[in-house]
Design an enzyme around this catalytic site. Structure first.
Site, PDB file in Angstrom:
ATOM      1  N   LEU A   1     -14.208   9.885 -28.433  1.00 54.75           N
ATOM      2  CA  LEU A   1     -13.653   8.896 -27.503  1.00 54.75           C
ATOM      3  C   LEU A   1     -14.724   7.904 -27.072  1.00 54.75           C
ATOM      4  CD1 LEU A   1     -11.677  11.558 -25.476  1.00 54.75           C
ATOM      5  CD2 LEU A   1     -10.649   9.748 -26.872  1.00 54.75           C
ATOM      6  N   PRO A   2     -14.307   6.703 -26.599  1.00 51.68           N
ATOM      7  CA  PRO A   2     -15.292   5.661 -26.337  1.00 51.68           C
ATOM      8  C   PRO A   2     -16.349   6.017 -25.287  1.00 51.68           C
ATOM      9  CG  PRO A   2     -13.090   4.719 -26.474  1.00 51.68           C
ATOM     10  CD  PRO A   2     -12.929   6.209 -26.513  1.00 51.68           C
TER      11      PRO A   2
ATOM     12  N   THR B   1     -20.339   9.893 -27.923  1.00 53.96           N
ATOM     13  CA  THR B   1     -21.633   9.712 -27.268  1.00 53.96           C
ATOM     14  C   THR B   1     -21.349   9.627 -25.776  1.00 53.96           C
ATOM     15  OG1 THR B   1     -22.425   8.512 -29.190  1.00 53.96           O
ATOM     16  CG2 THR B   1     -23.735   8.338 -27.167  1.00 53.96           C
TER      17      THR B   1
ATOM     18  N   LYS C   1     -28.961  12.280 -28.775  1.00 53.53           N
ATOM     19  CA  LYS C   1     -28.214  11.124 -29.273  1.00 53.53           C
ATOM     20  C   LYS C   1     -28.559   9.848 -28.478  1.00 53.53           C
ATOM     21  CE  LYS C   1     -24.919   8.575 -31.063  1.00 53.53           C
ATOM     22  NZ  LYS C   1     -25.105   7.932 -32.362  1.00 53.53           N
TER      23      LYS C   1
ATOM     24  N   LYS D   1     -22.892   0.594 -23.888  1.00 56.56           N
ATOM     25  CA  LYS D   1     -22.673   1.862 -23.167  1.00 56.56           C
ATOM     26  C   LYS D   1     -23.795   2.851 -23.465  1.00 56.56           C
ATOM     27  CE  LYS D   1     -20.461   4.765 -25.336  1.00 56.56           C
ATOM     28  NZ  LYS D   1     -20.406   5.947 -26.168  1.00 56.56           N
TER      29      LYS D   1
HETATM   30  P1  NAD Z   1     -13.215   3.512 -31.328  1.00 58.37           P
HETATM   31  O1  NAD Z   1     -13.001   2.652 -30.157  1.00 58.37           O
HETATM   32  O2  NAD Z   1     -13.083   2.952 -32.700  1.00 58.37           O
HETATM   33  O3  NAD Z   1     -12.255   4.802 -31.270  1.00 58.37           O
HETATM   34  C1  NAD Z   1     -11.935   5.462 -30.082  1.00 58.37           C
HETATM   35  C2  NAD Z   1     -10.509   5.986 -30.199  1.00 58.37           C
HETATM   36  O4  NAD Z   1     -10.189   6.735 -29.019  1.00 58.37           O
HETATM   37  C3  NAD Z   1      -9.458   4.882 -30.326  1.00 58.37           C
HETATM   38  O5  NAD Z   1      -8.625   5.143 -31.436  1.00 58.37           O
HETATM   39  C4  NAD Z   1      -8.696   4.935 -29.005  1.00 58.37           C
HETATM   40  O6  NAD Z   1      -7.342   4.575 -29.129  1.00 58.37           O
HETATM   41  C5  NAD Z   1      -8.864   6.397 -28.645  1.00 58.37           C
HETATM   42  N1  NAD Z   1      -8.727   6.669 -27.218  1.00 58.37           N
HETATM   43  C6  NAD Z   1      -9.326   6.036 -26.183  1.00 58.37           C
HETATM   44  N2  NAD Z   1      -8.962   6.593 -25.023  1.00 58.37           N
HETATM   45  C7  NAD Z   1      -8.106   7.605 -25.328  1.00 58.37           C
HETATM   46  C8  NAD Z   1      -7.386   8.552 -24.555  1.00 58.37           C
HETATM   47  N3  NAD Z   1      -7.459   8.556 -23.226  1.00 58.37           N
HETATM   48  N4  NAD Z   1      -6.597   9.442 -25.203  1.00 58.37           N
HETATM   49  C9  NAD Z   1      -6.516   9.438 -26.569  1.00 58.37           C
HETATM   50  N5  NAD Z   1      -7.178   8.569 -27.346  1.00 58.37           N
HETATM   51  C10 NAD Z   1      -7.963   7.653 -26.737  1.00 58.37           C
HETATM   52  O7  NAD Z   1     -14.677   4.138 -31.127  1.00 58.37           O
HETATM   53  P2  NAD Z   1     -15.607   4.799 -32.255  1.00 58.37           P
HETATM   54  O8  NAD Z   1     -16.476   3.732 -32.849  1.00 58.37           O
HETATM   55  O9  NAD Z   1     -14.774   5.651 -33.132  1.00 58.37           O
HETATM   56  O10 NAD Z   1     -16.559   5.695 -31.339  1.00 58.37           O
HETATM   57  C11 NAD Z   1     -16.101   6.926 -30.785  1.00 58.37           C
HETATM   58  C12 NAD Z   1     -17.316   7.601 -30.132  1.00 58.37           C
HETATM   59  O11 NAD Z   1     -18.326   7.859 -31.144  1.00 58.37           O
HETATM   60  C13 NAD Z   1     -17.995   6.727 -29.063  1.00 58.37           C
HETATM   61  O12 NAD Z   1     -18.477   7.543 -28.022  1.00 58.37           O
HETATM   62  C14 NAD Z   1     -19.158   6.090 -29.825  1.00 58.37           C
HETATM   63  O13 NAD Z   1     -20.220   5.721 -28.968  1.00 58.37           O
HETATM   64  C15 NAD Z   1     -19.541   7.201 -30.782  1.00 58.37           C
HETATM   65  N6  NAD Z   1     -20.170   6.783 -32.043  1.00 58.37           N
HETATM   66  C16 NAD Z   1     -19.743   5.678 -32.715  1.00 58.37           C
HETATM   67  C17 NAD Z   1     -20.358   5.326 -33.918  1.00 58.37           C
HETATM   68  C18 NAD Z   1     -19.917   4.124 -34.729  1.00 58.37           C
HETATM   69  O14 NAD Z   1     -20.655   3.715 -35.640  1.00 58.37           O
HETATM   70  N7  NAD Z   1     -18.760   3.539 -34.462  1.00 58.37           N
HETATM   71  C19 NAD Z   1     -21.409   6.107 -34.433  1.00 58.37           C
HETATM   72  C20 NAD Z   1     -21.798   7.250 -33.730  1.00 58.37           C
HETATM   73  C21 NAD Z   1     -21.182   7.583 -32.534  1.00 58.37           C
END
Ligand code: NAD
Length: 298
Positions: free
Chosen positions: A64-65, A95, A170, A239
């Site tokens: 999740l974000p 994260t 992380k 963030k």
């Molecule tokens: P994203 O925004 O693409 O995906 C997040 C998903 O969570 C979305 O599909 C959204 O609809 C869903 N969501 C949000 N609130 C929700 C809720 N209350 N209930 C159900 N679903 C919900 O983000 P991401 O890029 O996939 O990143 C996810 C996590 O991983 C973050 O914490 C980010 O910092 C971490 N991360 C991202 C990357 C990257 O390269 N994108 C790499 C490593 C770590």
């Protein structure tokens, strides 16, 4: 193994896909049902709430974000804790703040529910290729039990110590990664301004003491192509750096440069670049220097 999975975005979807490919039976949920389309086609089941992902699952993951999203999905109404029983296991791949996941751990522990933090690194390409680094904090015996499942999403799965330690690793990594991005943009614009071809400069640095993965893996896919489709959104990068500077404040640590990097990300957010890939932060320096760092063939 039966697995629950909440959050099917840029990272969650490919990680869940690899779990299905490894033979696990998934029950999935996201605020956006369309985020699950490919997984449902592969045989995953849909759950209307995070709570409904829990019954029967040997582990439930979230991706999740931000910390507040994880808090709501685990502790909120129709959340994971409502559906959980003593002995169940929940792991956070997001994260998140170490302090937040430690609090969630303690609240869940009162009902005998096990919480581990397991943030990941390697980006969307690493998630698709199942080559992520996975940094796990929490009970070591449960980590050992879950390790084969985590091996389906990552190639470097590491036990980091007690709950929250995965998040600490992380956040340290990402604060550094964002800082490298800012400093590298400065030196690349300097080198080009001083007369060196960008391809030559990037090649020399990549093979010298300043070489780093952002230069050889990330910039060629995003900044050098002028491609700001996320990837890893600037809002999430901001963030993460803020999680780093907040953690430093919590522990009374001086972090002068990290706070400058934080403010670069705040400026990028004010420009409206939050939804763009995190390489968008480099556009601030590009504007000031009057130089665009583009290598379409990279
Ligand atoms: P994203 O925004 O693409 O995906 C997040 C998903 O969570 C979305 O599909 C959204 O609809 C869903 N969501 C949000 N609130 C929700 C809720 N209350 N209930 C159900 N679903 C919900 O983000 P991401 O890029 O996939 O990143 C996810 C996590 O991983 C973050 O914490 C980010 O910092 C971490 N991360 C991202 C990357 C990257 O390269 N994108 C790499 C490593 C770590």
């Amino acid at each position: 193994m039966k697995v629950g999975f909440v959050g099917l975005g840029n990272m969650g979807n490919p990680m869940a896909t690899n779990l299905v490919k490894a033979g696990h039976q998934l029950t999935v949920h996201d605020l956006r049902r369309e985020a699950a389309t490919n997984l449902l086609e592969m045989g995953a089941e849909w759950a209307d709430t995070p709570r409904d992902c829990v019954p029967g699952s040997e582990v439930v993951f979230t991706s999740l974000p931000a910390p507040r999203d994880v808090e709501a999905v685990v502790l909120g109404e129709n959340g994971i804790l409502e559906g959980a029983a003593a002995g169940d296991v929940y792991m956070d791949l997001s994260t998140n703040s170490p302090t937040m996941i430690r609090r969630i751990h303690d609240v869940c522990a009162e009902q005998g529910v096990n919480v581990l933090d397991s943030p990941v690194s390697g980006g969307v390409y690493g998630a698709a290729a199942a080559t992520l680094a996975v940094m796990v904090g929490g009970d070591e015996a449960i980590f050992n039990r879950m390790k084969p499942t985590l091996d389906a999403i990552g190639s470097h799965v590491v036990y980091c110590g007690p709950i929250g330690n995965g998040m600490v690793c992380k956040i340290c990594n990402n604060t550094l990664g964002m800082g490298i991005g800012v400093l590298m943009t400065e030196v690349l614009t300097l080198g080009v301004k001083a007369g060196v071809d960008l391809a030559v400069l990037a090649d020399v640095i990549a093979n010298s003491s300043g070489g780093n993965r952002r230069l050889v893996e990330k910039f060629p896919r995003y900044l050098f192509k002028g491609n700001f489709e996320p990837g890893f959104a600037t809002a999430l990068a901001a963030k993460d750096v803020r999680l780093g500077t907040d953690l430093a404040r919590e522990y009374g640590m001086p972090m002068e440069l990290a706070n400058l990097v934080d403010q670069k990300h705040v400026e990028a957010l004010h420009r409206g670049w939050g939804p763009e890939d995190s390489d968008a932060v480099s556009k601030l320096q590009e504007e000031k220097a009057g130089i665009q760092l583009r290598l379409p063939e990279a």
